[in-house]
Enzyme design. Sequence first.
Site, PDB file in Angstrom:
ATOM      1  N   GLU A 129      30.656  37.388   5.961  1.00  0.00           N
ATOM      2  CA  GLU A 129      31.270  37.485   4.632  1.00  0.00           C
ATOM      3  C   GLU A 129      32.766  37.752   4.632  1.00  0.00           C
ATOM      4  O   GLU A 129      33.288  38.309   3.649  1.00  0.00           O
ATOM      5  CB  GLU A 129      30.565  38.614   3.855  1.00  0.00           C
ATOM      6  CG  GLU A 129      30.863  40.054   4.365  1.00  0.00           C
ATOM      7  CD  GLU A 129      29.838  40.603   5.329  1.00  0.00           C
ATOM      8  OE1 GLU A 129      29.145  39.812   5.987  1.00  0.00           O
ATOM      9  OE2 GLU A 129      29.732  41.845   5.435  1.00  0.00           O
ATOM     10  N   ASN A 130      33.524  37.349   5.668  1.00  0.00           N
ATOM     11  CA  ASN A 130      34.977  37.583   5.710  1.00  0.00           C
ATOM     12  C   ASN A 130      35.611  37.308   4.344  1.00  0.00           C
ATOM     13  O   ASN A 130      35.309  36.308   3.704  1.00  0.00           O
ATOM     14  CB  ASN A 130      35.615  36.661   6.738  1.00  0.00           C
ATOM     15  CG  ASN A 130      34.818  36.588   8.007  1.00  0.00           C
ATOM     16  OD1 ASN A 130      34.615  37.603   8.650  1.00  0.00           O
ATOM     17  ND2 ASN A 130      34.310  35.415   8.333  1.00  0.00           N
ATOM     18  N   GLU A 185      26.098  36.005   1.441  1.00  0.00           N
ATOM     19  CA  GLU A 185      27.500  36.175   1.865  1.00  0.00           C
ATOM     20  C   GLU A 185      28.411  36.273   0.651  1.00  0.00           C
ATOM     21  O   GLU A 185      29.342  37.082   0.633  1.00  0.00           O
ATOM     22  CB  GLU A 185      27.936  35.021   2.778  1.00  0.00           C
ATOM     23  CG  GLU A 185      27.077  34.828   4.024  1.00  0.00           C
ATOM     24  CD  GLU A 185      26.842  36.096   4.820  1.00  0.00           C
ATOM     25  OE1 GLU A 185      27.701  36.991   4.805  1.00  0.00           O
ATOM     26  OE2 GLU A 185      25.772  36.205   5.462  1.00  0.00           O
ATOM     27  N   GLU A 234      24.268  46.052   3.612  1.00  0.00           N
ATOM     28  CA  GLU A 234      23.253  45.053   3.945  1.00  0.00           C
ATOM     29  C   GLU A 234      21.971  45.214   3.134  1.00  0.00           C
ATOM     30  O   GLU A 234      21.422  44.244   2.636  1.00  0.00           O
ATOM     31  CB  GLU A 234      22.963  45.059   5.455  1.00  0.00           C
ATOM     32  CG  GLU A 234      24.180  44.701   6.318  1.00  0.00           C
ATOM     33  CD  GLU A 234      24.805  43.351   5.973  1.00  0.00           C
ATOM     34  OE1 GLU A 234      24.187  42.558   5.221  1.00  0.00           O
ATOM     35  OE2 GLU A 234      25.933  43.086   6.449  1.00  0.00           O
ATOM     36  N   GLU A 268      32.816  41.263  12.748  1.00  0.00           N
ATOM     37  CA  GLU A 268      31.833  42.325  12.541  1.00  0.00           C
ATOM     38  C   GLU A 268      30.931  42.394  13.778  1.00  0.00           C
ATOM     39  O   GLU A 268      30.477  41.360  14.245  1.00  0.00           O
ATOM     40  CB  GLU A 268      30.972  42.056  11.303  1.00  0.00           C
ATOM     41  CG  GLU A 268      30.091  43.258  10.980  1.00  0.00           C
ATOM     42  CD  GLU A 268      29.233  43.073   9.714  1.00  0.00           C
ATOM     43  OE1 GLU A 268      29.281  42.003   9.089  1.00  0.00           O
ATOM     44  OE2 GLU A 268      28.525  44.022   9.385  1.00  0.00           O
ATOM     45  N   ALA A 286      25.662  34.174   9.384  1.00  0.00           N
ATOM     46  CA  ALA A 286      26.882  33.909   8.639  1.00  0.00           C
ATOM     47  C   ALA A 286      27.651  35.215   8.504  1.00  0.00           C
ATOM     48  O   ALA A 286      27.142  36.276   8.860  1.00  0.00           O
ATOM     49  CB  ALA A 286      26.558  33.367   7.251  1.00  0.00           C
ATOM     50  N   HIS A 316      28.273  39.707  -0.946  1.00  0.00           N
ATOM     51  CA  HIS A 316      28.996  40.730  -0.186  1.00  0.00           C
ATOM     52  C   HIS A 316      30.419  40.935  -0.730  1.00  0.00           C
ATOM     53  O   HIS A 316      31.021  41.976  -0.480  1.00  0.00           O
ATOM     54  CB  HIS A 316      29.127  40.324   1.285  1.00  0.00           C
ATOM     55  CG  HIS A 316      28.043  40.852   2.185  1.00  0.00           C
ATOM     56  ND1 HIS A 316      27.555  42.133   2.115  1.00  0.00           N
ATOM     57  CD2 HIS A 316      27.374  40.264   3.214  1.00  0.00           C
ATOM     58  CE1 HIS A 316      26.634  42.311   3.060  1.00  0.00           C
ATOM     59  NE2 HIS A 316      26.498  41.184   3.736  1.00  0.00           N
TER      60      HIS A 316
HETATM   61  C1  7MF Z   1      20.879  36.914   4.759  1.00  0.00           C
HETATM   62  O1  7MF Z   1      24.817  40.411   6.999  1.00  0.00           O
HETATM   63  C2  7MF Z   1      20.381  38.090   5.265  1.00  0.00           C
HETATM   64  C3  7MF Z   1      20.865  38.585   6.455  1.00  0.00           C
HETATM   65  C4  7MF Z   1      26.229  40.261   9.625  1.00  0.00           C
HETATM   66  C5  7MF Z   1      25.490  39.227  10.418  1.00  0.00           C
HETATM   67  C6  7MF Z   1      24.790  38.180   7.842  1.00  0.00           C
HETATM   68  O2  7MF Z   1      26.240  38.947   6.112  1.00  0.00           O
HETATM   69  C7  7MF Z   1      25.626  39.323   7.311  1.00  0.00           C
HETATM   70  C8  7MF Z   1      26.735  39.756   8.294  1.00  0.00           C
HETATM   71  C9  7MF Z   1      23.053  39.503  10.950  1.00  0.00           C
HETATM   72  C10 7MF Z   1      21.716  39.405  10.615  1.00  0.00           C
HETATM   73  C11 7MF Z   1      21.350  38.895   9.375  1.00  0.00           C
HETATM   74  C12 7MF Z   1      22.320  38.467   8.470  1.00  0.00           C
HETATM   75  C13 7MF Z   1      23.686  38.560   8.803  1.00  0.00           C
HETATM   76  C14 7MF Z   1      24.054  39.086  10.058  1.00  0.00           C
HETATM   77  C15 7MF Z   1      21.856  37.930   7.170  1.00  0.00           C
HETATM   78  C16 7MF Z   1      22.350  36.758   6.622  1.00  0.00           C
HETATM   79  C17 7MF Z   1      21.874  36.266   5.439  1.00  0.00           C
HETATM   80  N1  7MF Z   1      27.503  40.822   7.670  1.00  0.00           N
HETATM   81 BR1  7MF Z   1      23.521  40.187  12.609  1.00  0.00          BR
HETATM   82 ZN    ZN Z   2      25.000  40.802   5.120  1.00  0.00          ZN
END
Ligand code: 7MF
Ligand code: ZN
Length: 880
Positions: free
Chosen positions: A270-271, A304, A326, A127, A268, A307
């Site tokens: 979420e694959n 994650e 998100e 991602e 992290a 998701h």
């Molecule tokens: C809790 O959103 C809140 C936000 C993208 C990477 C994790 O799961 C994600 C990924 C970024 C910024 C904040 C978070 C994440 C990413 C995140 C993680 C845990 N899809 Br860039």
């Molecule tokens: Zn996320």
Amino acid sequence: MRTNQPQTIYLNEYQVPAYLVDHVDLRFELFEDGARVHSTMAVRRNPESAQAEAPLELNGDSLKLESVSLDGSQLAGDAYEEQGDKLVVHTVPAQFELNVVTWIEPQNNTRLEGLYKSSGMFCTQCEAEGFRCITYYPDRPDVMAVFRTRVEADKAAYPILLSNGNPIEQGELEGGRHFVTWEDPFPKPAYLFALVAGDLVEKKDTFTTCSGRTIDLRMYVEPRNAAKCDFAMDALKRSMRWDEEVYGREYDLDIFMIVAVDDFNMGAMENKGLNIFNSSCVLASQETATDASFQRIEAIVAHEYFHNWSGNRVTCRDWFQLSLKEGFTVFRDAQFSADMGSPTVKRIEDATLLRTAQFAEDAGPMAHPVRPASYMEISNFYTLTIYEKGAEVVRMIHNLLGDELFRKGSDLYFERHDGQAVTTDDFVRAMEDASGRDLGQFRLWYEQAGTPVVTVSDDYDEQRGIYRLNIRQSVPDTPGQSGKKPQHIPFSLGLLDKAGEPVPLNLSAEEQGGPVERVLELTETEHSFEFHGVPERPVPSLLRNFSAPVRVQYPWSREQLLFLMSHDPDGFNRWDAGQRLAVDVIQSLVGAADDAEIEPRLVEAYRSLLNDASLDQALVAKMLLLPSEAYLVELADQADVPAIHEARQRVLTHLAESLREELVACYQRSKTQADYQLTPDAIALRSLRNTALAWLLHIKDAQGLAFALEQSRAADNMTDRLGALRALVNSDFVDEREQALAEFYDQFSDDPQVVEMWFSVQAASHQAGQLPQIQALLQHTAFDWKNPNKVRSVVGAFAGQNLAAFHKADGSGYQFLADQVCRLDDSNPQIAARLISPLTRWKKFAPQYGRQMKAALELVRNKNELSRDVYEVVLKSLAD
Ligand code: 7MF
Ligand code: ZN
């Protein structure tokens, strides 16, 4: 300077994909000097697309193409073209199989996008657009395919081979190599693809779902981390149960895996079936993780996991819809955390982040709506606006609909769109259809950037017993957006009489015994609400529990704030009143004479907080924290950061000196003999105690020093250990702090997560983190430019938390940051673009600072071969 200008992508130019991929067969041959990727795609023309004769276009980045064949025949050189970041096949049939072989070099991949190596293991981050660094592919989320992945590698060095879904075959190969084949039956976009290969230990557990299926849960970590998995595994099981109970969402695959990786650009990912985590966001033990880390880990594991439904089963049509997954998922993880701990404390933490950092983003050059209309580099749009404001928008829908209808809406959303790639509008429509509510005007929350300002005034008619609130809203201009419409704002409030009793809210003369709390729905620029049967002038408690992400302006007197601090039945607003009072006191001291009086009622209010053990200690622990320098800067105009820092320090000194006895008593009282526990009460006591310690050391108190040294010696957990270290580091006890730092490092030098905290305690400290000391940290043996966590813990903490040192009048902090951004831009542009953000708001600061910040941005702009990531941020920040 960049020579070619990157393209801007626009939402209103969205077109459905010309070709779809139903199935992908991947084969990875992993070697030490590179990896060969064989991809076989079942492709067909999209019946929804108008471009019937369109060539096939696949995205690619940093790939070496070895061969292309269509339906089994190698394509001739003129049948396709490599155009920079694309592979174009000129003529293709309506349905075909395309085979592409690429060669990549994971061992040299410092950007950490696509396939790369981290402490000897192979791992991926796809991602948003990392899959195109692995092979040529239509790398967009509305192309969803079933993936089968065969991973081949040396068996001794990489005994564990993982990918999405279920393992379906494994075996031995020649030359000491082996393979495992994985199949993921759920169609997914390429950004959810993952692969891991390494020498990892496996931690196993199981979870029985609500329908009685048994899910295999596995964590994979480096052997030295084997003892730091239990907490995350339990958090995973709590998340799975919670999603069943609160959202009716059951896990779908038979196996769920978590892998911890040291070098990771984000928290992290979420694959599908194979979540990959930054080590610092998943590994924990009582001895090495603070309470804050435990809470963060629980929230991220939940995020994650959640998701899997909000993001994977239902995904985004395009990256403009990022907040669809998100915003909703942050809302869900916030609900979960509130349920696991103290809801008021969680709300305070979220509102603090929003008001400090998201409001700043919304007022700066990178301001964008929750659903942006354009971007240059999508990695720059993983922002607080997308995540936190996006979550607030979902939260407002939840509050407008109520628990039951919101659940009905979410059920409808998941049912209607399961297996699809959709838009934020589809989400809102499901909520409307399930509830019968019209959210037409509400949609402006997705379209308009900027933080609405709600200005409240009141008058009281004693004769008629009518109290009137006049409420105005306005949404400020932001880059590219002006003349905005009023938004639909749920505005929760209550009124208190002189005795602190709630006043019934009767909105007409006829109504009697109305509710004591109401949510007013603001839809116009101006409203006036009359409350009848009000016997005396009340004190208003506005925007309770932070019911909308807005700035509220009301001319509170200090008397009213003190009253709300001790009487408001809304815990959030009790805290908020304390913050507003402290802000007012600190602001009045910025630039004031040295002997200016400091509000004695503030001292008395804090005294009663410290003395009254009957209060909710979790709330007291939060109320004792003064507003941060970052928040004070956010509230200021033409900010002079060193002056703000001085004023805040003076208030802290005055409070600590006036309350010394109470602090000592509070410290001793909150010292628990019990074993370490992670309950809200125990967390609150540790927080309270460490705040008392910090305040005592702030005034260089000898008793405080003794407490800190003893606490360091006796601590059985990292919260107390780090609390003592931080208090010492932020104190004037120079020798003691150096000794404490050295001892701490000796004890934990083999634990990267603890070393990162050790770095950031220093880099964020005004005492220990002046520029020469930061330079020294960059030379430390444990520092590593290739590890994003280390960069964040030194450079990020300095520029983002050590504000007075960063904003030194000579501009040295700015110059330093610009230099580090330039250096990082070549190896890891995503991290470079995030790091530069403290410079972007140069217009916010007093001219002598702003000018030098701008000069530092120009320095970055003039660098050769600037990445698209940094270019976009610099360009927008320097635009007028
Ligand atoms: C809790 O959103 C809140 C936000 C993208 C990477 C994790 O799961 C994600 C990924 C970024 C910024 C904040 C978070 C994440 C990413 C995140 C993680 C845990 N899809 Br860039
Ligand atoms: Zn996320």
